[in-house]
Design a protein around this motif. Structure first.
Motif, PDB file in Angstrom:
ATOM      1  N   ARG A  52       0.829  -1.210   0.000  1.00 29.17           N
ATOM      2  CA  ARG A  52       0.000   0.000   0.000  1.00 29.17           C
ATOM      3  C   ARG A  52       0.866   1.264   0.000  1.00 29.17           C
ATOM      4  NH1 ARG A  52      -5.239   0.172   1.465  1.00 29.17           N
ATOM      5  NH2 ARG A  52      -5.055  -1.748   2.700  1.00 29.17           N
ATOM      6  N   GLY A  53       0.541   2.160  -0.893  1.00 23.47           N
ATOM      7  CA  GLY A  53       1.281   3.403  -1.007  1.00 23.47           C
ATOM      8  C   GLY A  53       2.530   3.300  -1.859  1.00 23.47           C
ATOM      9  N   VAL A  54       2.885   2.090  -2.258  1.00 22.66           N
ATOM     10  CA  VAL A  54       4.077   1.867  -3.076  1.00 22.66           C
ATOM     11  C   VAL A  54       3.707   1.296  -4.438  1.00 22.66           C
ATOM     12  CG1 VAL A  54       6.287   0.637  -3.230  1.00 22.66           C
ATOM     13  CG2 VAL A  54       5.467   1.472  -1.008  1.00 22.66           C
TER      14      VAL A  54
END
Length: 222
Positions: free
Chosen positions: A104-106
């Protein structure tokens, strides 16, 4: 070869090695591609000559929710072995299992994709007092089995030293061990026995975690 596809099967389960993943369910997505000859089913209209995608989706969901995997690699291997065991027409299986929240977020997600053929899962058959035990796959985490109970025979009453998932693939035992879509999960320490009072062999799918030990396996051998 022909193909049946199930795309983006969504569910939540325990999968992962990090502490937060061991205690909280997370979403996963599963794509399934089943390779087999569909011409016989197409010409006869017999669903037994194909792979029922509704059953496949239910079986995959049931196993994933029960097992609480550490690696999605292990999940795809067990799913493959189970599908070959439960669906004789299958020649190949392609699975993509994705963890959308893993990065998540990457990144949008992380996934494993495998292709397996029936020959990748040689089976071992063991004669027992109740009929036959067919070993689909055994790893250090779990064992997947088909339990064949002959007419008039009984699964032995015994203490359960593991978590077990069971459902009847064909026929019915008394008392029942679960049915497709409504399996039974046995907790440790519970004892039970089931009789095949019908005229045909009964087959039960069983996932045992951890797998049967050598001593336990010897206890069911005839």
């Amino acid at each position: 070869m022909d193909f049946i596809r199930i795309e983006q099967l969504e569910l939540e389960c325990i999968v992962g090695v990090r502490p937060r993943e061991r205690h909280r369910k997370q979403p996963v997505r599963l794509d399934v591609v089943l390779g087999l000859d569909l011409s016989h089913a197409a010409r006869t209209g017999r669903i037994t000559l194909t792979a029922d995608y509704d059953r496949v989706a239910t079986e995959a969901t049931t196993l994933l929710r029960f097992r609480e995997y550490q690696l999605i690699e292990a999940a795809t291997e067990e799913l493959s072995a189970m599908l070959f065991g439960l669906h004789p027409p299958l020649e190949s299986v392609e699975l993509t299992l994705e963890k959308p929240a893993a990065l998540r977020g990457v990144a949008r997600g992380a996934s494993v994709q495998v292709v397996r053929r029936r020959s990748d899962f040689p089976r071992r058959r063991v004669a027992t007092a109740f009929g036959e035990l067919e070993i689909l796959l055994e790893t250090h985490e779990a064992g997947l089995y088909l339990v064949h109970v002959e007419p008039g025979r009984e699964l032995p009453r015994r203490s359960v030293a593991h978590r077990e998932l069971e459902w009847a693939v064909s026929g019915e035992l008394s008392p029942p061990v679960g049915a497709h879509g409504s399996p039974v999960i046995w907790a440790e320490g519970r004892a039970r026995g089931s009789l095949n009072s019908g005229a045909a062999r009964v087959t039960v799918f069983s996932c045992v975690s951890p797998p049967l030990t050598g001593a336990e396996l010897a206890g069911v051998v005839r």
